[in-house]
Design an enzyme around this catalytic site. Sequence first.
Site, PDB file in Angstrom:
ATOM      1  N   GLY A 188       0.841  -1.147  -0.134  1.00 54.74           N
ATOM      2  CA  GLY A 188      -0.104   0.110  -0.088  1.00 54.74           C
ATOM      3  C   GLY A 188       0.911   1.342  -0.077  1.00 54.74           C
ATOM      4  O   GLY A 188       0.210   2.495   0.047  1.00 54.74           O
ATOM      5  N   GLY A 212       4.062   2.900  -2.140  1.00 58.51           N
ATOM      6  CA  GLY A 212       5.155   2.872  -3.106  1.00 58.51           C
ATOM      7  C   GLY A 212       5.669   4.209  -3.078  1.00 58.51           C
ATOM      8  O   GLY A 212       6.503   4.600  -2.612  1.00 58.51           O
ATOM      9  N   ARG A 222      24.074  -4.748 -42.592  1.00 55.50           N
ATOM     10  CA  ARG A 222      22.694  -5.393 -43.121  1.00 55.50           C
ATOM     11  C   ARG A 222      22.180  -4.449 -44.439  1.00 55.50           C
ATOM     12  O   ARG A 222      22.250  -3.068 -44.349  1.00 55.50           O
ATOM     13  CB  ARG A 222      21.671  -5.043 -42.028  1.00 55.50           C
ATOM     14  N   GLN A 240      13.799  -1.823 -33.124  1.00 55.41           N
ATOM     15  CA  GLN A 240      13.229  -1.223 -34.641  1.00 55.41           C
ATOM     16  C   GLN A 240      14.239  -1.156 -35.446  1.00 55.41           C
ATOM     17  O   GLN A 240      13.920  -1.526 -36.673  1.00 55.41           O
ATOM     18  CB  GLN A 240      12.748   0.282 -34.317  1.00 55.41           C
ATOM     19  N   GLY A 278      13.313  -7.579 -37.348  1.00 53.66           N
ATOM     20  CA  GLY A 278      12.922  -8.988 -37.221  1.00 53.66           C
ATOM     21  C   GLY A 278      13.965  -9.826 -36.011  1.00 53.66           C
ATOM     22  O   GLY A 278      13.806 -10.030 -34.861  1.00 53.66           O
ATOM     23  N   GLU A 320      13.629   2.719  -7.375  1.00 57.08           N
ATOM     24  CA  GLU A 320      14.002   3.850  -6.847  1.00 57.08           C
ATOM     25  C   GLU A 320      13.438   5.301  -7.130  1.00 57.08           C
ATOM     26  O   GLU A 320      14.137   6.351  -7.260  1.00 57.08           O
ATOM     27  CB  GLU A 320      15.697   3.923  -7.245  1.00 57.08           C
TER      28      GLU A 320
HETATM   29  N1  COS Z   1      17.658  13.450   1.946  1.00 61.00           N
HETATM   30  C1  COS Z   1      17.378  13.476   3.597  1.00 61.00           C
HETATM   31  N2  COS Z   1      16.273  13.817   3.867  1.00 61.00           N
HETATM   32  C2  COS Z   1      15.066  13.702   3.161  1.00 61.00           C
HETATM   33  C3  COS Z   1      15.415  13.789   1.585  1.00 61.00           C
HETATM   34  C4  COS Z   1      16.405  13.634   1.307  1.00 61.00           C
HETATM   35  N3  COS Z   1      16.466  13.365  -0.022  1.00 61.00           N
HETATM   36  N4  COS Z   1      13.655  14.097   1.145  1.00 61.00           N
HETATM   37  C5  COS Z   1      13.241  14.166   2.245  1.00 61.00           C
HETATM   38  N5  COS Z   1      14.011  14.221   3.132  1.00 61.00           N
HETATM   39  C6  COS Z   1      13.293  14.503   4.584  1.00 61.00           C
HETATM   40  C7  COS Z   1      12.600  15.861   4.758  1.00 61.00           C
HETATM   41  O1  COS Z   1      13.489  16.713   4.900  1.00 61.00           O
HETATM   42  C8  COS Z   1      11.687  15.714   5.884  1.00 61.00           C
HETATM   43  O2  COS Z   1      12.478  15.760   7.054  1.00 61.00           O
HETATM   44  P1  COS Z   1      12.259  17.194   7.933  1.00 61.00           P
HETATM   45  O3  COS Z   1      10.865  17.290   8.082  1.00 61.00           O
HETATM   46  O4  COS Z   1      12.943  16.767   9.159  1.00 61.00           O
HETATM   47  O5  COS Z   1      12.942  18.239   6.955  1.00 61.00           O
HETATM   48  C9  COS Z   1      11.157  14.230   5.644  1.00 61.00           C
HETATM   49  O6  COS Z   1      11.903  13.619   4.885  1.00 61.00           O
HETATM   50  C10 COS Z   1      10.175  14.192   4.939  1.00 61.00           C
HETATM   51  O7  COS Z   1       9.981  14.576   3.761  1.00 61.00           O
HETATM   52  P2  COS Z   1       9.007  14.967   2.560  1.00 61.00           P
HETATM   53  O8  COS Z   1       8.011  15.935   3.323  1.00 61.00           O
HETATM   54  O9  COS Z   1       9.405  15.639   1.326  1.00 61.00           O
HETATM   55  O10 COS Z   1       7.924  13.697   2.375  1.00 61.00           O
HETATM   56  P3  COS Z   1       6.981  13.179   1.442  1.00 61.00           P
HETATM   57  O11 COS Z   1       6.020  12.429   2.085  1.00 61.00           O
HETATM   58  O12 COS Z   1       6.219  14.277   0.723  1.00 61.00           O
HETATM   59  O13 COS Z   1       7.898  12.451   0.389  1.00 61.00           O
HETATM   60  C11 COS Z   1       8.802  12.004  -1.845  1.00 61.00           C
HETATM   61  C12 COS Z   1       8.649  12.800  -0.605  1.00 61.00           C
HETATM   62  C13 COS Z   1       7.398  11.662  -2.539  1.00 61.00           C
HETATM   63  C14 COS Z   1       9.941  12.515  -2.608  1.00 61.00           C
HETATM   64  C15 COS Z   1       9.164  10.466  -1.320  1.00 61.00           C
HETATM   65  O14 COS Z   1       7.987   9.812  -0.615  1.00 61.00           O
HETATM   66  C16 COS Z   1       9.816   9.464  -2.283  1.00 61.00           C
HETATM   67  O15 COS Z   1      10.859   9.669  -2.712  1.00 61.00           O
HETATM   68  N6  COS Z   1       9.073   8.518  -2.890  1.00 61.00           N
HETATM   69  C17 COS Z   1       9.328   7.461  -3.699  1.00 61.00           C
HETATM   70  C18 COS Z   1       9.881   6.196  -2.903  1.00 61.00           C
HETATM   71  C19 COS Z   1      10.897   5.473  -3.731  1.00 61.00           C
HETATM   72  O16 COS Z   1      11.836   5.901  -4.309  1.00 61.00           O
HETATM   73  N7  COS Z   1      10.698   4.296  -3.711  1.00 61.00           N
HETATM   74  C20 COS Z   1      11.338   3.254  -4.264  1.00 61.00           C
HETATM   75  C21 COS Z   1      11.954   2.186  -3.291  1.00 61.00           C
HETATM   76  S1  COS Z   1      13.176   1.491  -3.929  1.00 61.00           S
HETATM   77  S2  COS Z   1      12.413   0.327  -5.563  1.00 61.00           S
END
Ligand code: COS
Length: 377
Positions: free
Chosen positions: A125, A127, A263, A331, A335, A358
């Site tokens: 739930g 991602g 080719r 492309q 083939g 990521e």
């Molecule tokens: N480095 C260090 N701290 C970070 C940071 C970074 N790059 N990005 C955010 N933070 C910190 C923020 O500073 C904040 O802390 P403070 O309130 O102390 O300042 C906290 O994390 C929350 O940050 P934010 O409010 O930006 O969080 P969000 O819930 O809005 O999420 C995104 C931000 C959408 C960017 C994040 O959820 C994300 O990257 N999602 C994708 C997840 C992902 O990459 N998954 C892949 C997994 S591996 S396959």
Amino acid sequence: MTSGLHLELVEQVRKFCIKNIEPTAEKDDGESKFNMDIYRGLGELGVCGIVLPEKYGGAGLGYSELIVVLEEIAKFSASYAVTLSVSTMVQSMIDTYGSEEQKQKYLPELTSGKEIGAFSLSEAGSGSDAASLRTKATLKGEDYILNGSKMWVTSGGVAKTYVVMARSGADGPKGVSSFIVQNGQSGFEFGKLESKMGLKASPTRELIFENCKIPKSNILGSQGLGFNIAMSALDRGRFTIASIATGLAKRSLDEAVKYSLTRKQFNQPIFEFQGLQFMMADMACEITASELLVQKAATNFDAGINDQKIAAMAKLKATDTAMSVTTDAVQIMGGVGYTSEFPLERFMRDAKVLQIVEGTNQIQRVVISRMLKKEYS
Ligand code: COS
């Protein structure tokens, strides 16, 4: 940018891949088979802990070197390159936030390539909205009790050391902590092995925690710091994924150009058709632009500058480029490009997931635009 050291690294890695990866890459992809001996071979080559200090068995080099290595491996197998990229990300998390005891305990077998590290943030739930994760970590005396499940874990089942993000406090990012959990821990089981479109030699699995008791000392950093630790690790992970995308794209262009020069159709090499020349010129241009962004992201990190915007740009540009270049290369080859006689159909399938892992490329745009807003506010 290309130093003598980089050329030497590329040469060593290329030789290793030609001998150990290329001969079975198609078969392993067909059978979704990960070969631990190949990974350990990369370890013997000295590339599994490139950015880690020598004190913990690393090579003491930088991200500028790591991206060169990952790009070269990806020209043969994105699966092994991604395994190495994620394991390196986990090592750097432990190195940056871990205690001395944790570093000594967990890093040497990861830097040597004897074992693999895995990163576990996503859940069924949560991602893109990573901060909404629900796996619980409840403090009871001297232990945390983990309950819940994590999804889409790269190297799940073959990795020994997992950095797992779980909720130890209130809702939102501040309630998340990161924990080191090892395979074999009671209450920690592997769930479903995913059947995927690409990256088939790299297993992706669910992790299940049922009253999994881990000592308090396995927390990384401190309680509540887990989300920040995960995000800052992804800043590095994202441009290393981008270097893998660049490797896929470079090999694809190489195959397409060579094929189109030999080719013949309508009494001339198909390279002579301007429609294909323009495609290949665009591919070369996009690859170079991607490469420069990846290099900028790496040199920034090596200089101690944590530039989220450039890291996100590198991931976005390089992985979108890998998708379009691998598609166009198939492309051009027609083939034959669609068959497993050439690696391009595999590369095209592998490229797709790089736009997702990521942080999807939509999330990269969120990160870039948030940084723009900050700069202009
Ligand atoms: N480095 C260090 N701290 C970070 C940071 C970074 N790059 N990005 C955010 N933070 C910190 C923020 O500073 C904040 O802390 P403070 O309130 O102390 O300042 C906290 O994390 C929350 O940050 P934010 O409010 O930006 O969080 P969000 O819930 O809005 O999420 C995104 C931000 C959408 C960017 C994040 O959820 C994300 O990257 N999602 C994708 C997840 C992902 O990459 N998954 C892949 C997994 S591996 S396959």
